[in-house]
Design a protein around this motif. Structure first.
Motif, PDB file in Angstrom:
ATOM      1  N   ASP A   1      38.386  25.199  11.376  1.00  0.00           N
ATOM      2  CA  ASP A   1      38.651  26.385  12.191  1.00  0.00           C
ATOM      3  C   ASP A   1      37.436  27.290  12.378  1.00  0.00           C
ATOM      4  OD1 ASP A   1      41.244  25.667  12.630  1.00  0.00           O
ATOM      5  OD2 ASP A   1      42.122  27.055  11.182  1.00  0.00           O
ATOM      6  N   LEU A   2      36.252  26.847  11.997  1.00  0.00           N
ATOM      7  CA  LEU A   2      35.073  27.718  12.108  1.00  0.00           C
ATOM      8  C   LEU A   2      34.875  28.226  13.533  1.00  0.00           C
ATOM      9  CD1 LEU A   2      32.488  25.904   9.789  1.00  0.00           C
ATOM     10  CD2 LEU A   2      33.340  28.244   9.524  1.00  0.00           C
ATOM     11  N   SER A   3      35.088  27.374  14.527  1.00  0.00           N
ATOM     12  CA  SER A   3      34.867  27.789  15.922  1.00  0.00           C
ATOM     13  C   SER A   3      35.890  28.819  16.381  1.00  0.00           C
ATOM     14  CB  SER A   3      34.907  26.570  16.859  1.00  0.00           C
ATOM     15  OG  SER A   3      36.202  25.992  16.883  1.00  0.00           O
ATOM     16  N   VAL A   4      37.036  28.885  15.699  1.00  0.00           N
ATOM     17  CA  VAL A   4      38.091  29.848  16.041  1.00  0.00           C
ATOM     18  C   VAL A   4      37.939  31.128  15.218  1.00  0.00           C
ATOM     19  CG1 VAL A   4      40.584  30.246  16.058  1.00  0.00           C
ATOM     20  CG2 VAL A   4      39.673  27.977  16.623  1.00  0.00           C
ATOM     21  N   ASP A   5      37.649  30.981  13.920  1.00  0.00           N
ATOM     22  CA  ASP A   5      37.629  32.133  13.020  1.00  0.00           C
ATOM     23  C   ASP A   5      36.386  33.001  13.172  1.00  0.00           C
ATOM     24  OD1 ASP A   5      40.085  31.552  11.880  1.00  0.00           O
ATOM     25  OD2 ASP A   5      39.225  30.334  10.274  1.00  0.00           O
ATOM     26  N   LEU A   6      35.210  32.373  13.335  1.00  0.00           N
ATOM     27  CA  LEU A   6      33.980  33.163  13.389  1.00  0.00           C
ATOM     28  C   LEU A   6      33.959  34.163  14.541  1.00  0.00           C
ATOM     29  CD1 LEU A   6      31.327  30.469  12.362  1.00  0.00           C
ATOM     30  CD2 LEU A   6      32.030  32.480  11.052  1.00  0.00           C
ATOM     31  N   PRO A   7      34.369  33.786  15.759  1.00  0.00           N
ATOM     32  CA  PRO A   7      34.402  34.790  16.837  1.00  0.00           C
ATOM     33  C   PRO A   7      35.380  35.931  16.571  1.00  0.00           C
ATOM     34  CG  PRO A   7      34.415  32.573  17.761  1.00  0.00           C
ATOM     35  CD  PRO A   7      34.635  32.432  16.281  1.00  0.00           C
ATOM     36  N   ARG A   8      36.376  35.697  15.698  1.00  0.00           N
ATOM     37  CA  ARG A   8      37.343  36.739  15.341  1.00  0.00           C
ATOM     38  C   ARG A   8      36.857  37.595  14.172  1.00  0.00           C
ATOM     39  NH1 ARG A   8      42.066  33.649  13.374  1.00  0.00           N
ATOM     40  NH2 ARG A   8      43.031  35.689  13.151  1.00  0.00           N
TER      41      ARG A   8
ATOM     42  N   ALA B   1      24.701  34.371  11.169  1.00  0.00           N
ATOM     43  CA  ALA B   1      23.473  33.574  11.060  1.00  0.00           C
ATOM     44  C   ALA B   1      23.756  32.076  11.103  1.00  0.00           C
ATOM     45  CB  ALA B   1      22.737  33.932   9.770  1.00  0.00           C
ATOM     46  N   LEU B   2      25.019  31.670  10.955  1.00  0.00           N
ATOM     47  CA  LEU B   2      25.351  30.247  11.033  1.00  0.00           C
ATOM     48  C   LEU B   2      24.951  29.661  12.382  1.00  0.00           C
ATOM     49  CD1 LEU B   2      28.870  30.390   9.351  1.00  0.00           C
ATOM     50  CD2 LEU B   2      26.937  29.069   8.498  1.00  0.00           C
ATOM     51  N   TRP B   3      24.973  30.476  13.436  1.00  0.00           N
ATOM     52  CA  TRP B   3      24.612  29.989  14.763  1.00  0.00           C
ATOM     53  C   TRP B   3      23.097  29.902  14.967  1.00  0.00           C
ATOM     54  CZ3 TRP B   3      29.361  32.843  15.106  1.00  0.00           C
ATOM     55  CH2 TRP B   3      30.393  32.162  15.748  1.00  0.00           C
ATOM     56  N   GLN B   4      22.334  30.506  14.070  1.00  0.00           N
ATOM     57  CA  GLN B   4      20.916  30.713  14.341  1.00  0.00           C
ATOM     58  C   GLN B   4      19.991  29.677  13.722  1.00  0.00           C
ATOM     59  OE1 GLN B   4      20.367  34.724  12.906  1.00  0.00           O
ATOM     60  NE2 GLN B   4      21.937  35.553  14.289  1.00  0.00           N
ATOM     61  N   ASN B   5      20.487  28.874  12.798  1.00  0.00           N
ATOM     62  CA  ASN B   5      19.617  27.911  12.133  1.00  0.00           C
ATOM     63  C   ASN B   5      20.418  26.666  11.797  1.00  0.00           C
ATOM     64  OD1 ASN B   5      18.110  26.489  10.034  1.00  0.00           O
ATOM     65  ND2 ASN B   5      16.764  28.284  10.020  1.00  0.00           N
TER      66      ASN B   5
ATOM     67  N   LEU C   1      30.967  15.436  13.062  1.00  0.00           N
ATOM     68  CA  LEU C   1      30.776  16.500  14.051  1.00  0.00           C
ATOM     69  C   LEU C   1      29.556  17.356  13.731  1.00  0.00           C
ATOM     70  CD1 LEU C   1      32.297  17.450  16.593  1.00  0.00           C
ATOM     71  CD2 LEU C   1      33.554  19.038  15.130  1.00  0.00           C
ATOM     72  N   GLY C   2      29.236  17.511  12.441  1.00  0.00           N
ATOM     73  CA  GLY C   2      28.056  18.293  12.060  1.00  0.00           C
ATOM     74  C   GLY C   2      28.124  19.720  12.543  1.00  0.00           C
ATOM     75  N   ASP C   3      26.985  20.235  13.079  1.00  0.00           N
ATOM     76  CA  ASP C   3      26.945  21.633  13.490  1.00  0.00           C
ATOM     77  C   ASP C   3      27.717  21.905  14.778  1.00  0.00           C
ATOM     78  OD1 ASP C   3      25.246  20.474  15.323  1.00  0.00           O
ATOM     79  OD2 ASP C   3      23.458  21.552  14.657  1.00  0.00           O
ATOM     80  N   ARG C   4      28.198  20.868  15.436  1.00  0.00           N
ATOM     81  CA  ARG C   4      29.022  21.070  16.641  1.00  0.00           C
ATOM     82  C   ARG C   4      30.385  21.672  16.305  1.00  0.00           C
ATOM     83  NH1 ARG C   4      29.535  15.412  18.981  1.00  0.00           N
ATOM     84  NH2 ARG C   4      29.145  14.849  16.798  1.00  0.00           N
ATOM     85  N   VAL C   5      30.693  21.744  15.017  1.00  0.00           N
ATOM     86  CA  VAL C   5      31.974  22.324  14.601  1.00  0.00           C
ATOM     87  C   VAL C   5      32.052  23.810  14.964  1.00  0.00           C
ATOM     88  CG1 VAL C   5      31.292  23.081  12.275  1.00  0.00           C
ATOM     89  CG2 VAL C   5      33.642  22.298  12.690  1.00  0.00           C
ATOM     90  N   LEU C   6      30.902  24.434  15.251  1.00  0.00           N
ATOM     91  CA  LEU C   6      30.909  25.838  15.657  1.00  0.00           C
ATOM     92  C   LEU C   6      31.373  26.028  17.100  1.00  0.00           C
ATOM     93  CD1 LEU C   6      27.698  27.379  14.064  1.00  0.00           C
ATOM     94  CD2 LEU C   6      30.002  27.220  13.139  1.00  0.00           C
ATOM     95  N   SER C   7      31.465  24.944  17.845  1.00  0.00           N
ATOM     96  CA  SER C   7      31.898  25.069  19.240  1.00  0.00           C
ATOM     97  C   SER C   7      33.097  24.192  19.581  1.00  0.00           C
ATOM     98  CB  SER C   7      30.735  24.704  20.188  1.00  0.00           C
ATOM     99  OG  SER C   7      30.258  23.396  19.911  1.00  0.00           O
TER     100      SER C   7
END
Length: 312
Positions: A197-204, A224-228, A283-289
């Motif tokens: 749920d990282l892509s759902v929870d972080l924007p909230r 910062a998870l999105w930045q590196n 999925l790796g770092d694509r889990v953020l989207s």
């Protein structure tokens, strides 16, 4: 007769289902209350089997009653616009309206409370289990980031582990070995859900990964998870190791459980957990989207993997 299911974004629907009389969802018989809970369990998406056909009809109904109670409390805690104070007040109303008919041995008009009260009375399911669930939902209502992995495990003790313990209780399988393995599995499932749920929870504004983890990998705050990407990958590798360790402990569970139908349920749940784990790793770092899900087309794969657990 069709069953009207509450919409989690409608605060008035959730409020009705916390009233003793059930508001517009009021029922007059236990049969109708149970039907409401079973329908709700089948309508809501979950990664892992809930009140599945693998369970006996009687046990399936009890699991659906527990699920409906937990689903209602979860939807209150996660409501997008209600204030923390409003959420806590409604959760308090829900708990009090569960306890009152238990004391009076009456049947409330509320379908969730009527069905769950019946389950608590007829099975002897410990009241401590739903009380632990409510501790977790109150935490969610006033969300605060976890500081350490120990805090995450405390949350899992209240949010996920009671469900596994209830299943063992309902199948007369509460041995120390089974309880330890069940808690490992349920903790793994909860953290898989956080990861998923990282892509759902972080924007909230919610991050269920512990601050200790972010700081260890040089990320001062969740944004910062999105930045590196490299640091994000290190964080996700630690999450993966945490989950994998507990899934390994959990794989003794199906042998520790004595009930044959529960063994099949456990095998299917382990298969679903392994499949989602592998999907998240790939999925790796694509889990953020992107939020991965298990769907109907995964059914054959899960059945095959379940059979392999049974064959070990």
């Amino acid at each position: 007769m069709s069953v009207q299911i509450p919409r989690k974004e409608r605060w008035e629907d959730l409020r009705d289902l916390c009233r003793a009389d059930g508001g517009k969802y009021s029922v007059s018989t236990l049969k109708d209350a149970s039907r409401f809970c079973l329908h709700w369990a089948r309508q809501h998406y979950e990664n892992f089997p809930v009140a599945s056909l693998l369970l006996s009809p009687q046990t399936r109904a009890h699991v659906a009653h527990l699920y409906a109670f937990a689903r209602l409390a979860d939807d209150i805690a996660d409501h997008p616009t209600a204030s923390p104070t409003e959420k806590l007040q409604l959760l308090e109303m829900l708990e009090q309206n569960l306890l009152e008919p238990l004391r009076a041995e009456s049947l409330p008009g509320n379908p969730v409370l009527a069905a769950f009260c019946s389950t608590l009375r007829t099975t002897g399911l410990p009241l401590s289990l739903p009380k632990r669930l409510l501790v977790a939902f109150r935490y969610d209502a006033c969300f605060r980031p976890f500081a350490t992995w120990q805090d995450v495990e405390w949350y899992c003790h209240h949010s996920a582990n009671p469900i596994g313990e209830a299943l063992l209780f309902l199948h007369q399988s509460c041995t120390p070995q089974a309880l330890c393995a069940s808690n490992a599995l349920c903790t793994a499932l909860q953290v898989l859900n956080f990861w998923q749920d990282l892509s759902v929870d972080l924007p909230r504004g919610r991050c269920y990964l512990p601050q200790q983890l972010l700081e260890r990998h040089g990320l001062p705050e969740p944004a910062a998870l999105w930045q590196n990407s490299a640091k994000l990958q290190l964080c996700l590798a630690e999450v993966a190791a945490f989950v994998q360790q507990r899934l390994e402990r959990a794989k003794t569970l199906w042998r520790a459980a004595s009930h044959p139908r529960l063994r099949w349920q456990i095998a299917l749940t382990l298969a679903a957990a392994d499949t989602l784990y592998e999907r998240l790793v790939d999925l790796g770092d694509r889990v953020l989207s992107y939020r991965p899900q298990l769907s109907g087309i995964d059914g054959i794969v899960l059945l095959i993997r379940s059979w392999r657990y049974r064959s070990r």
